[in-house]
Scaffold this motif. Structure first.
Motif, PDB file in Angstrom:
ATOM      1  N   ALA A  70      -9.423  17.401  -5.303  1.00 13.28           N
ATOM      2  CA  ALA A  70      -8.276  18.127  -5.705  1.00 13.28           C
ATOM      3  C   ALA A  70      -7.105  16.859  -6.392  1.00 13.28           C
ATOM      4  CB  ALA A  70      -7.344  18.651  -4.643  1.00 13.28           C
ATOM      5  N   VAL A  71      -7.130  15.984  -5.856  1.00 13.45           N
ATOM      6  CA  VAL A  71      -6.426  14.820  -6.399  1.00 13.45           C
ATOM      7  C   VAL A  71      -6.759  14.490  -7.947  1.00 13.45           C
ATOM      8  CG1 VAL A  71      -5.538  12.325  -5.939  1.00 13.45           C
ATOM      9  CG2 VAL A  71      -5.513  14.033  -4.088  1.00 13.45           C
ATOM     10  N   VAL A 124      -4.342   0.339  -9.191  1.00 14.97           N
ATOM     11  CA  VAL A 124      -4.224  -0.113  -7.798  1.00 14.97           C
ATOM     12  C   VAL A 124      -3.670   1.167  -6.957  1.00 14.97           C
ATOM     13  CG1 VAL A 124      -3.022  -1.573  -6.278  1.00 14.97           C
ATOM     14  CG2 VAL A 124      -4.004  -2.607  -8.227  1.00 14.97           C
ATOM     15  N   ALA A 125      -2.872   1.871  -7.643  1.00 14.98           N
ATOM     16  CA  ALA A 125      -2.063   3.159  -7.007  1.00 14.98           C
ATOM     17  C   ALA A 125      -3.392   4.146  -6.790  1.00 14.98           C
ATOM     18  CB  ALA A 125      -0.992   3.703  -7.460  1.00 14.98           C
ATOM     19  N   GLY A 126      -4.170   4.254  -7.817  1.00 15.71           N
ATOM     20  CA  GLY A 126      -5.178   5.192  -7.757  1.00 15.71           C
ATOM     21  C   GLY A 126      -6.147   4.845  -6.734  1.00 15.71           C
ATOM     22  N   ALA A 127      -6.507   3.530  -6.859  1.00 14.17           N
ATOM     23  CA  ALA A 127      -7.445   3.137  -5.797  1.00 14.17           C
ATOM     24  C   ALA A 127      -6.865   3.101  -4.348  1.00 14.17           C
ATOM     25  CB  ALA A 127      -7.716   1.548  -6.005  1.00 14.17           C
ATOM     26  N   VAL A 128      -5.594   2.994  -3.957  1.00 15.71           N
ATOM     27  CA  VAL A 128      -5.168   2.942  -2.755  1.00 15.71           C
ATOM     28  C   VAL A 128      -5.183   4.383  -2.215  1.00 15.71           C
ATOM     29  CG1 VAL A 128      -3.007   3.063  -1.397  1.00 15.71           C
ATOM     30  CG2 VAL A 128      -3.492   0.990  -3.020  1.00 15.71           C
ATOM     31  N   THR A 129      -4.712   5.262  -3.061  1.00 18.96           N
ATOM     32  CA  THR A 129      -4.694   6.959  -2.841  1.00 18.96           C
ATOM     33  C   THR A 129      -6.231   7.329  -2.501  1.00 18.96           C
ATOM     34  OG1 THR A 129      -2.838   7.199  -4.287  1.00 18.96           O
ATOM     35  CG2 THR A 129      -4.068   8.899  -3.821  1.00 18.96           C
ATOM     36  N   LEU A 130      -7.164   7.008  -3.335  1.00 23.19           N
ATOM     37  CA  LEU A 130      -8.501   7.467  -3.157  1.00 23.19           C
ATOM     38  C   LEU A 130      -9.047   6.784  -2.126  1.00 23.19           C
ATOM     39  CD1 LEU A 130      -9.515   8.224  -6.847  1.00 23.19           C
ATOM     40  CD2 LEU A 130      -8.706   9.674  -5.078  1.00 23.19           C
ATOM     41  N   ASP A 131      -9.207   5.377  -1.979  1.00 24.99           N
ATOM     42  CA  ASP A 131      -9.495   4.774  -0.576  1.00 24.99           C
ATOM     43  C   ASP A 131      -9.013   5.370   0.594  1.00 24.99           C
ATOM     44  OD1 ASP A 131     -11.105   2.701   0.502  1.00 24.99           O
ATOM     45  OD2 ASP A 131      -9.332   1.566   0.676  1.00 24.99           O
ATOM     46  N   ARG A 132      -7.880   5.723   0.642  1.00 19.95           N
ATOM     47  CA  ARG A 132      -7.382   6.444   1.869  1.00 19.95           C
ATOM     48  C   ARG A 132      -8.101   7.585   2.176  1.00 19.95           C
ATOM     49  NH1 ARG A 132      -0.543   5.609   1.995  1.00 19.95           N
ATOM     50  NH2 ARG A 132      -0.815   3.363   2.476  1.00 19.95           N
ATOM     51  N   PHE A 142      -3.361   0.228 -16.361  1.00 17.97           N
ATOM     52  CA  PHE A 142      -4.329  -0.576 -15.645  1.00 17.97           C
ATOM     53  C   PHE A 142      -4.003  -1.313 -14.770  1.00 17.97           C
ATOM     54  CE2 PHE A 142      -6.595   1.637 -19.349  1.00 17.97           C
ATOM     55  CZ  PHE A 142      -7.852   1.537 -18.912  1.00 17.97           C
ATOM     56  N   GLY A 143      -2.742  -1.549 -14.415  1.00 17.41           N
ATOM     57  CA  GLY A 143      -2.108  -2.538 -13.421  1.00 17.41           C
ATOM     58  C   GLY A 143      -1.943  -1.720 -12.346  1.00 17.41           C
ATOM     59  N   ASP A 144      -0.376  -1.442 -12.106  1.00 16.82           N
ATOM     60  CA  ASP A 144      -0.189  -0.652 -10.857  1.00 16.82           C
ATOM     61  C   ASP A 144      -0.883   0.530 -10.847  1.00 16.82           C
ATOM     62  OD1 ASP A 144       1.458  -2.705 -10.109  1.00 16.82           O
ATOM     63  OD2 ASP A 144       3.479  -1.674 -10.883  1.00 16.82           O
ATOM     64  N   GLY A 145      -1.186   1.542 -12.051  1.00 19.13           N
ATOM     65  CA  GLY A 145      -1.487   2.718 -11.958  1.00 19.13           C
ATOM     66  C   GLY A 145      -3.154   2.504 -11.484  1.00 19.13           C
ATOM     67  N   ASP A 172       0.744  -1.170  -0.020  1.00 13.47           N
ATOM     68  CA  ASP A 172       0.042   0.251   0.097  1.00 13.47           C
ATOM     69  C   ASP A 172       0.959   1.103   0.137  1.00 13.47           C
ATOM     70  OD1 ASP A 172      -2.549  -1.153  -0.061  1.00 13.47           O
ATOM     71  OD2 ASP A 172      -3.082  -0.391   2.058  1.00 13.47           O
ATOM     72  N   GLU A 173       1.944   1.355   0.866  1.00 14.54           N
ATOM     73  CA  GLU A 173       2.741   2.680   0.982  1.00 14.54           C
ATOM     74  C   GLU A 173       3.494   2.518  -0.373  1.00 14.54           C
ATOM     75  OE1 GLU A 173       3.722   2.581   5.523  1.00 14.54           O
ATOM     76  OE2 GLU A 173       4.976   1.118   4.382  1.00 14.54           O
ATOM     77  N   VAL A 174       3.902   1.535  -0.951  1.00 12.08           N
ATOM     78  CA  VAL A 174       4.784   1.619  -2.175  1.00 12.08           C
ATOM     79  C   VAL A 174       3.895   2.183  -3.247  1.00 12.08           C
ATOM     80  CG1 VAL A 174       5.982   0.362  -3.896  1.00 12.08           C
ATOM     81  CG2 VAL A 174       6.288  -0.012  -1.602  1.00 12.08           C
ATOM     82  N   LEU A 175       2.473   1.647  -3.396  1.00 11.53           N
ATOM     83  CA  LEU A 175       1.545   1.979  -4.552  1.00 11.53           C
ATOM     84  C   LEU A 175       1.212   3.504  -4.452  1.00 11.53           C
ATOM     85  CD1 LEU A 175      -0.099  -1.345  -4.824  1.00 11.53           C
ATOM     86  CD2 LEU A 175       1.214  -0.204  -6.623  1.00 11.53           C
ATOM     87  N   ALA A 176       0.965   3.880  -3.058  1.00  8.09           N
ATOM     88  CA  ALA A 176       0.414   5.112  -2.693  1.00  8.09           C
ATOM     89  C   ALA A 176       1.701   6.419  -3.226  1.00  8.09           C
ATOM     90  CB  ALA A 176       0.033   5.462  -1.320  1.00  8.09           C
ATOM     91  N   ALA A 177       2.812   5.686  -3.172  1.00  7.63           N
ATOM     92  CA  ALA A 177       3.921   6.717  -3.693  1.00  7.63           C
ATOM     93  C   ALA A 177       3.780   6.919  -5.333  1.00  7.63           C
ATOM     94  CB  ALA A 177       5.340   6.189  -2.753  1.00  7.63           C
ATOM     95  N   THR A 178       3.198   6.062  -5.859  1.00  8.51           N
ATOM     96  CA  THR A 178       3.365   5.941  -7.375  1.00  8.51           C
ATOM     97  C   THR A 178       2.649   7.285  -7.950  1.00  8.51           C
ATOM     98  OG1 THR A 178       3.086   3.632  -7.270  1.00  8.51           O
ATOM     99  CG2 THR A 178       2.488   4.810  -9.343  1.00  8.51           C
ATOM    100  N   ASP A 179       3.329   7.648  -8.773  1.00 12.03           N
ATOM    101  CA  ASP A 179       2.816   8.899  -9.679  1.00 12.03           C
ATOM    102  C   ASP A 179       1.978   8.629 -10.715  1.00 12.03           C
ATOM    103  OD1 ASP A 179       2.695  11.495 -10.893  1.00 12.03           O
ATOM    104  OD2 ASP A 179       4.725  11.849 -10.894  1.00 12.03           O
ATOM    105  N   VAL A 180       0.582   8.647 -10.310  1.00 12.41           N
ATOM    106  CA  VAL A 180      -0.594   8.376 -11.081  1.00 12.41           C
ATOM    107  C   VAL A 180      -0.752   9.327 -12.413  1.00 12.41           C
ATOM    108  CG1 VAL A 180      -3.100   8.088 -11.061  1.00 12.41           C
ATOM    109  CG2 VAL A 180      -1.717   6.975  -9.299  1.00 12.41           C
ATOM    110  N   THR A 181      -0.218  10.526 -12.064  1.00 13.07           N
ATOM    111  CA  THR A 181      -0.368  11.397 -13.185  1.00 13.07           C
ATOM    112  C   THR A 181       0.492  11.119 -14.331  1.00 13.07           C
ATOM    113  OG1 THR A 181      -0.828  13.076 -11.434  1.00 13.07           O
ATOM    114  CG2 THR A 181      -0.103  14.057 -13.767  1.00 13.07           C
TER     115      THR A 181
END
Length: 137
Positions: free
Chosen positions: A87-88, A42-50, A37-40, A11-20
């Protein structure tokens, strides 16, 4: 010997992913589509879920993207009910609108948003194992 670095959860690693960045390249170049559609996703989901985003809110934005386009969705005063996740998401939509200029790319962006919403829903319904190597029953 130097100490081992602190371990971080997925979760921490994916939350640091630059989705942009993944949106910028994944919507316009086939070579980056899997990463988007893979890491991006999941990273978007982790970020927005948090940030407490409800999956249905994201599905609604995806439908706005499909109907009105990325630029229209990016200019919404409140794409999500709460200011911080709005904003995100607005940053992501703005970058996607800047780079995704074809109808196909906009349709991909809508699909990606729905994928992120599905992953948020899964995160909320799937029990988390107590031990990282343990799978739920």
């Amino acid at each position: 010997m130097p100490p081992a670095p602190d371990s971080r959860s997925d979760d921490e690693v994916l939350a640091a992913t630059d989705v942009t960045v993944l949106l910028r390249y994944g919507l316009t170049q086939d070579a980056f589509r899997t990463a988007l559609f893979g890491d991006g996703a999941v990273a978007g989901a982790v970020t927005l879920d948090r940030l407490g985003v409800l999956p249905r809110s994201l599905v609604f934005v995806a439908e706005i993207v499909r109907a009105g386009g990325l630029a229209y969705a990016a200019e919404l005063p409140e794409p999500l009910p709460d200011p911080e996740p709005a904003a995100v998401l607005r940053d992501w939509l703005t970058e996607a609108a800047r780079t995704a200029t074809s109808p196909e790319a906009e349709a991909l962006a809508a699909r990606w948003l729905k994928a992120v919403a599905e992953l948020i829903a899964l995160r909320r319904t799937t029990p988390t194992p107590q031990n990282p190597g343990e799978l739920p029953d």
